[in-house]
Design a protein around this motif. Sequence first.
Motif, PDB file in Angstrom:
ATOM      1  N   VAL A 174      -6.741  -4.958  -4.016  1.00  0.00           N
ATOM      2  CA  VAL A 174      -7.718  -4.336  -4.914  1.00  0.00           C
ATOM      3  C   VAL A 174      -8.509  -3.271  -4.159  1.00  0.00           C
ATOM      4  O   VAL A 174      -8.735  -2.155  -4.657  1.00  0.00           O
ATOM      5  CB  VAL A 174      -8.672  -5.393  -5.513  1.00  0.00           C
ATOM      6  CG1 VAL A 174      -9.819  -4.715  -6.272  1.00  0.00           C
ATOM      7  CG2 VAL A 174      -7.903  -6.325  -6.445  1.00  0.00           C
ATOM      8  N   GLY A 175      -8.924  -3.589  -2.935  1.00  0.00           N
ATOM      9  CA  GLY A 175      -9.644  -2.613  -2.122  1.00  0.00           C
ATOM     10  C   GLY A 175      -8.808  -1.384  -1.830  1.00  0.00           C
ATOM     11  O   GLY A 175      -9.318  -0.253  -1.851  1.00  0.00           O
ATOM     12  N   ASP A 176      -7.522  -1.594  -1.566  1.00  0.00           N
ATOM     13  CA  ASP A 176      -6.634  -0.456  -1.310  1.00  0.00           C
ATOM     14  C   ASP A 176      -6.533   0.440  -2.538  1.00  0.00           C
ATOM     15  O   ASP A 176      -6.544   1.683  -2.430  1.00  0.00           O
ATOM     16  CB  ASP A 176      -5.237  -0.949  -0.926  1.00  0.00           C
ATOM     17  CG  ASP A 176      -5.191  -1.579   0.464  1.00  0.00           C
ATOM     18  OD1 ASP A 176      -6.103  -1.306   1.269  1.00  0.00           O
ATOM     19  OD2 ASP A 176      -4.237  -2.325   0.729  1.00  0.00           O
ATOM     20  N   LEU A 177      -6.447  -0.167  -3.714  1.00  0.00           N
ATOM     21  CA  LEU A 177      -6.346   0.614  -4.953  1.00  0.00           C
ATOM     22  C   LEU A 177      -7.619   1.424  -5.193  1.00  0.00           C
ATOM     23  O   LEU A 177      -7.558   2.589  -5.606  1.00  0.00           O
ATOM     24  CB  LEU A 177      -6.066  -0.310  -6.134  1.00  0.00           C
ATOM     25  CG  LEU A 177      -4.678  -0.959  -6.157  1.00  0.00           C
ATOM     26  CD1 LEU A 177      -4.611  -2.040  -7.220  1.00  0.00           C
ATOM     27  CD2 LEU A 177      -3.599   0.094  -6.398  1.00  0.00           C
ATOM     28  N   ARG A 221     -17.412   0.567 -14.930  1.00  0.00           N
ATOM     29  CA  ARG A 221     -18.711   0.357 -14.294  1.00  0.00           C
ATOM     30  C   ARG A 221     -18.801  -0.976 -13.564  1.00  0.00           C
ATOM     31  O   ARG A 221     -19.800  -1.254 -12.900  1.00  0.00           O
ATOM     32  CB  ARG A 221     -19.844   0.490 -15.322  1.00  0.00           C
ATOM     33  CG  ARG A 221     -19.901   1.900 -15.873  1.00  0.00           C
ATOM     34  CD  ARG A 221     -21.147   2.229 -16.642  1.00  0.00           C
ATOM     35  NE  ARG A 221     -21.077   3.623 -17.078  1.00  0.00           N
ATOM     36  CZ  ARG A 221     -21.381   4.662 -16.319  1.00  0.00           C
ATOM     37  NH1 ARG A 221     -21.795   4.455 -15.088  1.00  0.00           N
ATOM     38  NH2 ARG A 221     -21.270   5.889 -16.780  1.00  0.00           N
ATOM     39  N   ARG A 222     -17.750  -1.756 -13.624  1.00  0.00           N
ATOM     40  CA  ARG A 222     -17.678  -2.956 -12.794  1.00  0.00           C
ATOM     41  C   ARG A 222     -17.328  -2.600 -11.345  1.00  0.00           C
ATOM     42  O   ARG A 222     -17.483  -3.421 -10.445  1.00  0.00           O
ATOM     43  CB  ARG A 222     -16.640  -3.924 -13.369  1.00  0.00           C
ATOM     44  CG  ARG A 222     -16.551  -5.233 -12.616  1.00  0.00           C
ATOM     45  CD  ARG A 222     -15.566  -6.201 -13.226  1.00  0.00           C
ATOM     46  NE  ARG A 222     -15.321  -7.334 -12.340  1.00  0.00           N
ATOM     47  CZ  ARG A 222     -14.470  -8.313 -12.578  1.00  0.00           C
ATOM     48  NH1 ARG A 222     -13.763  -8.319 -13.703  1.00  0.00           N
ATOM     49  NH2 ARG A 222     -14.289  -9.298 -11.719  1.00  0.00           N
ATOM     50  N   PHE A 223     -16.880  -1.377 -11.104  1.00  0.00           N
ATOM     51  CA  PHE A 223     -16.548  -0.953  -9.752  1.00  0.00           C
ATOM     52  C   PHE A 223     -17.821  -0.802  -8.922  1.00  0.00           C
ATOM     53  O   PHE A 223     -18.932  -0.878  -9.431  1.00  0.00           O
ATOM     54  CB  PHE A 223     -15.784   0.371  -9.782  1.00  0.00           C
ATOM     55  CG  PHE A 223     -14.426   0.296 -10.451  1.00  0.00           C
ATOM     56  CD1 PHE A 223     -13.814  -0.917 -10.714  1.00  0.00           C
ATOM     57  CD2 PHE A 223     -13.764   1.452 -10.818  1.00  0.00           C
ATOM     58  CE1 PHE A 223     -12.568  -0.988 -11.317  1.00  0.00           C
ATOM     59  CE2 PHE A 223     -12.509   1.406 -11.423  1.00  0.00           C
ATOM     60  CZ  PHE A 223     -11.912   0.172 -11.676  1.00  0.00           C
ATOM     61  N   THR A 224     -17.658  -0.554  -7.625  1.00  0.00           N
ATOM     62  CA  THR A 224     -18.813  -0.387  -6.749  1.00  0.00           C
ATOM     63  C   THR A 224     -19.612   0.856  -7.166  1.00  0.00           C
ATOM     64  O   THR A 224     -19.047   1.815  -7.706  1.00  0.00           O
ATOM     65  CB  THR A 224     -18.370  -0.239  -5.289  1.00  0.00           C
ATOM     66  OG1 THR A 224     -17.483   0.885  -5.186  1.00  0.00           O
ATOM     67  CG2 THR A 224     -17.648  -1.499  -4.808  1.00  0.00           C
ATOM     68  N   LEU A 272       0.827  -1.205   0.000  1.00  0.00           N
ATOM     69  CA  LEU A 272       0.000   0.000   0.000  1.00  0.00           C
ATOM     70  C   LEU A 272       0.862   1.257   0.000  1.00  0.00           C
ATOM     71  O   LEU A 272       0.519   2.260  -0.641  1.00  0.00           O
ATOM     72  CB  LEU A 272      -0.936  -0.002   1.203  1.00  0.00           C
ATOM     73  CG  LEU A 272      -1.834   1.228   1.364  1.00  0.00           C
ATOM     74  CD1 LEU A 272      -2.698   1.451   0.129  1.00  0.00           C
ATOM     75  CD2 LEU A 272      -2.704   1.103   2.617  1.00  0.00           C
ATOM     76  N   ALA A 273       1.990   1.225   0.701  1.00  0.00           N
ATOM     77  CA  ALA A 273       2.883   2.390   0.726  1.00  0.00           C
ATOM     78  C   ALA A 273       3.406   2.676  -0.674  1.00  0.00           C
ATOM     79  O   ALA A 273       3.555   3.846  -1.074  1.00  0.00           O
ATOM     80  CB  ALA A 273       4.042   2.140   1.693  1.00  0.00           C
TER      81      ALA A 273
END
Length: 244
Positions: free
Chosen positions: A85-88, A117-120, A43-44
């Motif tokens: 993926v969540g971090d990105l 549009r596949r994102f949340t 993440l850093a």
Amino acid sequence: MSPSAAPAVSLDPVLSSGTVPRHVAIIMDGNGRWAKQRMLPRLAGHKAGVDAVRRVTREARRLGIAALTLYAFSSENWRRPEQEVGDLMGLLRIFIRSDLQELVSENVRLRVIGDYRRFTPDLVAMIDDAVARTAANNGPILAIALNYGSHAELAAAARRAALRVGADGIDEAAIEAELDTHDLPPLDLLIRTSGEQRLSNFLLWQAAYAELLFVETLWPDFDAEALAAAVTAFGLRQRRYGGL
């Protein structure tokens, strides 16, 4: 000097000669390795990569680059761990919140290519709002590739072209008119950081006659000087498009 290295020469002659590329694309690679070298979490590295995006987009505007396309999240990146993926996605939200006003005030038009549009739903709404808020700008274009893959883009473009002109009417112009980048200038220069020398399913059609530049610098260390050196290298190349 490696064939892929950018020469250490002054940028000024290139700027004055009018050889600055109109459209530059960058495969932003090396965040994870940057973090590993410093014994930091991945993440850093991604956070440092966002800082590099800010530096490079500002320098692109200073240099007069008309369009900058950044490969931010590929269709293959879903294979990464769910946490990463969540971090990105979280960093994308932060970037939109913190940097959108600068894009608006600097007359930058934001474009997104790929099936984002596949994102949340909340992130899709944020992206749509950001694009809408810059739509009236007529300055440089910042295109972000999100959930993008060139194979999928080409397949979708072919389907749309077939519906519009029929199978017998499909030619290069028909395909190009349906690409995600149809309203961007032709791609002049494609840069990949971190030393890897492959296109990774990025702008395969658009890169047909682009100049390719592979640099050893990891993306979080790529800065204004590095982009200026890449533009200088582009200005020293001869583009023949198959001619003499």
